[in-house]
Every structure is written in structure tokens, then in C-alpha cells.
Design a protein around this motif. Structure first.
Motif, PDB file in Angstrom:
ATOM      1  N   ALA A 296      -0.421  -8.962   3.308  1.00  0.00           N
ATOM      2  CA  ALA A 296      -0.467  -9.712   2.050  1.00  0.00           C
ATOM      3  C   ALA A 296      -0.561  -8.764   0.858  1.00  0.00           C
ATOM      4  O   ALA A 296       0.146  -8.909  -0.145  1.00  0.00           O
ATOM      5  N   VAL A 297      -1.435  -7.764   0.968  1.00  0.00           N
ATOM      6  CA  VAL A 297      -1.576  -6.792  -0.109  1.00  0.00           C
ATOM      7  C   VAL A 297      -0.316  -5.947  -0.235  1.00  0.00           C
ATOM      8  O   VAL A 297       0.098  -5.590  -1.347  1.00  0.00           O
ATOM      9  N   CYS A 298       0.317  -5.627   0.876  1.00  0.00           N
ATOM     10  CA  CYS A 298       1.554  -4.841   0.844  1.00  0.00           C
ATOM     11  C   CYS A 298       2.639  -5.540   0.037  1.00  0.00           C
ATOM     12  O   CYS A 298       3.281  -4.934  -0.834  1.00  0.00           O
ATOM     13  N   PHE A 299       2.856  -6.824   0.317  1.00  0.00           N
ATOM     14  CA  PHE A 299       3.921  -7.552  -0.379  1.00  0.00           C
ATOM     15  C   PHE A 299       3.584  -7.771  -1.853  1.00  0.00           C
ATOM     16  O   PHE A 299       4.452  -7.669  -2.724  1.00  0.00           O
ATOM     17  N   ALA A 300       2.324  -8.054  -2.147  1.00  0.00           N
ATOM     18  CA  ALA A 300       1.925  -8.224  -3.545  1.00  0.00           C
ATOM     19  C   ALA A 300       2.065  -6.904  -4.299  1.00  0.00           C
ATOM     20  O   ALA A 300       2.561  -6.864  -5.436  1.00  0.00           O
ATOM     21  N   GLY A 301       1.643  -5.815  -3.673  1.00  0.00           N
ATOM     22  CA  GLY A 301       1.769  -4.511  -4.311  1.00  0.00           C
ATOM     23  C   GLY A 301       3.214  -4.111  -4.512  1.00  0.00           C
ATOM     24  O   GLY A 301       3.573  -3.531  -5.543  1.00  0.00           O
ATOM     25  N   ALA A 302       4.069  -4.424  -3.543  1.00  0.00           N
ATOM     26  CA  ALA A 302       5.489  -4.084  -3.663  1.00  0.00           C
ATOM     27  C   ALA A 302       6.128  -4.814  -4.840  1.00  0.00           C
ATOM     28  O   ALA A 302       6.914  -4.231  -5.605  1.00  0.00           O
ATOM     29  N   ALA A 303       5.795  -6.085  -5.006  1.00  0.00           N
ATOM     30  CA  ALA A 303       6.349  -6.862  -6.123  1.00  0.00           C
ATOM     31  C   ALA A 303       5.914  -6.272  -7.463  1.00  0.00           C
ATOM     32  O   ALA A 303       6.725  -6.131  -8.396  1.00  0.00           O
ATOM     33  N   PHE A 304       4.654  -5.892  -7.551  1.00  0.00           N
ATOM     34  CA  PHE A 304       4.158  -5.323  -8.806  1.00  0.00           C
ATOM     35  C   PHE A 304       4.821  -3.974  -9.086  1.00  0.00           C
ATOM     36  O   PHE A 304       5.238  -3.691 -10.216  1.00  0.00           O
TER      37      PHE A 304
ATOM     38  N   MET B  22       8.101   4.520  -8.045  1.00  0.00           N
ATOM     39  CA  MET B  22       7.616   3.152  -7.895  1.00  0.00           C
ATOM     40  C   MET B  22       8.488   2.360  -6.926  1.00  0.00           C
ATOM     41  O   MET B  22       7.993   1.600  -6.089  1.00  0.00           O
ATOM     42  N   THR B  23       9.797   2.527  -7.053  1.00  0.00           N
ATOM     43  CA  THR B  23      10.715   1.804  -6.169  1.00  0.00           C
ATOM     44  C   THR B  23      10.549   2.253  -4.719  1.00  0.00           C
ATOM     45  O   THR B  23      10.518   1.430  -3.788  1.00  0.00           O
ATOM     46  N   ALA B  24      10.441   3.573  -4.522  1.00  0.00           N
ATOM     47  CA  ALA B  24      10.264   4.101  -3.166  1.00  0.00           C
ATOM     48  C   ALA B  24       8.957   3.603  -2.554  1.00  0.00           C
ATOM     49  O   ALA B  24       8.907   3.221  -1.373  1.00  0.00           O
ATOM     50  N   LEU B  25       7.890   3.598  -3.350  1.00  0.00           N
ATOM     51  CA  LEU B  25       6.604   3.090  -2.859  1.00  0.00           C
ATOM     52  C   LEU B  25       6.693   1.605  -2.523  1.00  0.00           C
ATOM     53  O   LEU B  25       6.126   1.148  -1.531  1.00  0.00           O
ATOM     54  N   ALA B  26       7.411   0.846  -3.359  1.00  0.00           N
ATOM     55  CA  ALA B  26       7.562  -0.584  -3.108  1.00  0.00           C
ATOM     56  C   ALA B  26       8.285  -0.824  -1.783  1.00  0.00           C
ATOM     57  O   ALA B  26       7.892  -1.681  -0.988  1.00  0.00           O
ATOM     58  N   VAL B  27       9.352  -0.071  -1.549  1.00  0.00           N
ATOM     59  CA  VAL B  27      10.098  -0.207  -0.287  1.00  0.00           C
ATOM     60  C   VAL B  27       9.198   0.140   0.895  1.00  0.00           C
ATOM     61  O   VAL B  27       9.200  -0.556   1.922  1.00  0.00           O
ATOM     62  N   SER B  28       8.414   1.219   0.755  1.00  0.00           N
ATOM     63  CA  SER B  28       7.526   1.611   1.855  1.00  0.00           C
ATOM     64  C   SER B  28       6.467   0.538   2.126  1.00  0.00           C
ATOM     65  O   SER B  28       6.104   0.293   3.284  1.00  0.00           O
ATOM     66  N   LEU B  29       6.008  -0.135   1.058  1.00  0.00           N
ATOM     67  CA  LEU B  29       5.019  -1.198   1.239  1.00  0.00           C
ATOM     68  C   LEU B  29       5.626  -2.401   1.943  1.00  0.00           C
ATOM     69  O   LEU B  29       4.983  -3.033   2.790  1.00  0.00           O
ATOM     70  N   VAL B  30       6.870  -2.728   1.586  1.00  0.00           N
ATOM     71  CA  VAL B  30       7.542  -3.849   2.257  1.00  0.00           C
ATOM     72  C   VAL B  30       7.699  -3.561   3.743  1.00  0.00           C
ATOM     73  O   VAL B  30       7.443  -4.426   4.598  1.00  0.00           O
ATOM     74  N   LEU B  31       8.119  -2.333   4.064  1.00  0.00           N
ATOM     75  CA  LEU B  31       8.285  -1.963   5.477  1.00  0.00           C
ATOM     76  C   LEU B  31       6.952  -1.979   6.204  1.00  0.00           C
ATOM     77  O   LEU B  31       6.859  -2.444   7.347  1.00  0.00           O
ATOM     78  N   ARG B  32       5.898  -1.483   5.536  1.00  0.00           N
ATOM     79  CA  ARG B  32       4.570  -1.478   6.149  1.00  0.00           C
ATOM     80  C   ARG B  32       4.084  -2.908   6.363  1.00  0.00           C
ATOM     81  O   ARG B  32       3.504  -3.252   7.397  1.00  0.00           O
ATOM     82  N   GLY B  33       4.295  -3.745   5.345  1.00  0.00           N
ATOM     83  CA  GLY B  33       3.854  -5.135   5.438  1.00  0.00           C
ATOM     84  C   GLY B  33       4.585  -5.879   6.542  1.00  0.00           C
ATOM     85  O   GLY B  33       3.995  -6.660   7.288  1.00  0.00           O
ATOM     86  N   ALA B  34       5.905  -5.616   6.658  1.00  0.00           N
ATOM     87  CA  ALA B  34       6.694  -6.268   7.710  1.00  0.00           C
ATOM     88  C   ALA B  34       6.220  -5.817   9.079  1.00  0.00           C
ATOM     89  O   ALA B  34       6.176  -6.602  10.034  1.00  0.00           O
ATOM     90  N   GLY B  35       5.868  -4.533   9.180  1.00  0.00           N
ATOM     91  CA  GLY B  35       5.408  -4.019  10.467  1.00  0.00           C
ATOM     92  C   GLY B  35       4.032  -4.533  10.849  1.00  0.00           C
ATOM     93  O   GLY B  35       3.722  -4.686  12.034  1.00  0.00           O
ATOM     94  N   ALA B  36       3.211  -4.828   9.828  1.00  0.00           N
ATOM     95  CA  ALA B  36       1.858  -5.282  10.112  1.00  0.00           C
ATOM     96  C   ALA B  36       1.770  -6.794  10.271  1.00  0.00           C
ATOM     97  O   ALA B  36       0.775  -7.311  10.751  1.00  0.00           O
ATOM     98  N   ALA B  37       2.822  -7.493   9.838  1.00  0.00           N
ATOM     99  CA  ALA B  37       2.795  -8.957   9.891  1.00  0.00           C
ATOM    100  C   ALA B  37       2.869  -9.460  11.339  1.00  0.00           C
ATOM    101  O   ALA B  37       3.427  -8.819  12.205  1.00  0.00           O
TER     102      ALA B  37
END
Length: 210
Positions: A76-84, A195-210
Motif C-alpha cells: 500500500a505504501v509502495c503504490f502511494a509513494g510511487a504515485a507521489f 523520482m521516476t526511477a524510484l517510482a518504478v522500483s516502488l511499483v515493482l516492489r509493491g507488486a512483488g509484495a502484494a
């Protein structure tokens, strides 16, 4: 004179704290830019340092173990952080592509204190890396020092305070370089990419943790 366990714990905490925080990231990029603009630097440094101290204390108290028992929180935090971060990166890209709004003295409406602090808090607390690194990793390392875990935490906290102070207030030394619009375009371009690279990494992390 032999080194005491307390001093070893402080030195270890300082080394690990600096090792985790001295890297190109969303928070450091924001502090650097605010320091270059001489805009609300004291507030930004205070927010970052106090946030780190709170996370370090939480880690020593064992919040890392509690986080691991809430499986939905990290994604949840990963996806919210990625959007921001994507939104913040888009703003940086816009500044880089519009030279007329780049220089600190000609940037038009400057961000107010509340907006600046809000952005700083979001960049800090919406980044799951701070929970994984500062709370889980640093908290786990502190536990290995037993009764001296708070000395370890003090060392880590000292590292955070020193780093954000140097980065925020020392950035003004680079202002002669950033007297040129091209330098601001490069900085904002780099921030946008980071910022974009970090956002992508957060999405991948969030998808992996979901």
C-alpha cells in the motif's frame, strides 16, 4: 585505552546511519534543491532529521517486527509513494523544460512553509525504503548491541542530523554554479529521472509484495 562497547555501538550506528542515508534519493534531492534556493531550509532539515530520529527509535523498539506482521502495509505504501514520486518527477521535468521558471530569484510564486513541509513529509513517510532500511534493518542491527542498542541508535541519529544539516545548509556553496539557468535545468532533469526511477522500483516492489 581500550574502546568501550558503548563507543563501538555509537560508531557502528553512525557508520550504518550514514551508509543508509548518503545516497541519491527523493528526500536528499528535495533537501538539496531547497538548500540551493535558500527556501525554508531550517524547516526542511528539521523535518528530515526529526523524522529519521522517530524511525530509528521505532526500529529500536521493535516496530520492524510489527511491520512484518501486516503484509498489506508495504504494498500500500509502495503504490502511494510511487504515485507521489511520479507527480513530483513530472513537476521537476516541467521546470527543466521551462527555463523561465528555473532560477530561485525568478521562480515566481515560491512555495509556502506549509506546502514545503508537507512535500518533505510526503517524500519521507511515503517512501517504504525508510521503513525497510531505517526501521527494519537499523532496528535489527541495534538489537545486536544488546544493552548498548540506544548508543547505537544515538550514533545513527547523529549521522542523520549531521548529513541533513550539511546537505541543506551546505548547498548554498554551490549557488555560483547554479547562477546559470542550464545548471538548474540539469538538476531538475536529474531529479525527474531519479523520482521516476524510484517510482518504478516502488511499483515493482509493491507488486512483488502484494
Amino acid at each position: 585505552m581500550p574502546t568501550t562497547p558503548a563507543l563501538v555501538a555509537v560508531a557502528s550506528g553512525l557508520a550504518l546511519g550514514l551508509g543508509l542515508i548518503v545516497a541519491i534519493g527523493a528526500q536528499n534531492a528535495f533537501v538539496l534543491r531547497q538548500g540551493l534556493r535558500l527556501e525554508h531550509v531550517s524547516a526542511v532539515v528539521a523535518v528530515c532529521a526529526l523524522s529519521d530520529l522517530a524511525l530509528i527509535v521505532a526500529g529500536v523498539f521493535g516496530a520492524g517486527a510489527a511491520l512484518e506482521r501486516v503484509p498489506w502495509l508495504v504494498p500500500a505504501v509502495c503504490f502511494a509513494g510511487a504515485a507521489f514520486l511520479l507527480g513530483y518527477g513530472a513537476l521537476a521535468a516541467r521546470r527543466a523544460l521551462r527555463p523561465g521558471v528555473l532560477l530561485p530569484d525568478s521562480a515566481g510564486a515560491r512555495a509556502g512553509l506549509a506546502a514545503t513541509v508537507g512535500t518533505c513529509l510526503a517524500l519521507t513517510w511515503l517512501n517504504p525504503h525508510v521503513y525497510l532500511d531505517t526501521v527494519v534493518l537499523l532496528g535489527s542491527m541495534a538489537s545486536t548491541h544488546g544493552e548498548h542498542r540506544w548508543e547505537f541508535a544515538a550514533g545513527a541519529g547523529l549521522g542523520s542530523i549531521a548529513w541533513f544539516t550539511v546537505l541543506g545548509f551546505g548547498a548554498r556553496l554551490l549557488r555560483p554554479v547554479f547562477a546559470r539557468p542550464a545548471a538548474w535545468r540539469v538538476l531538475d532533469g536529474v531529479i525527474a529521472v531519479v523520482m521516476t526511477a524510484l517510482a518504478v522500483s516502488l511499483v515493482l516492489r509493491g507488486a512483488g509484495a502484494a
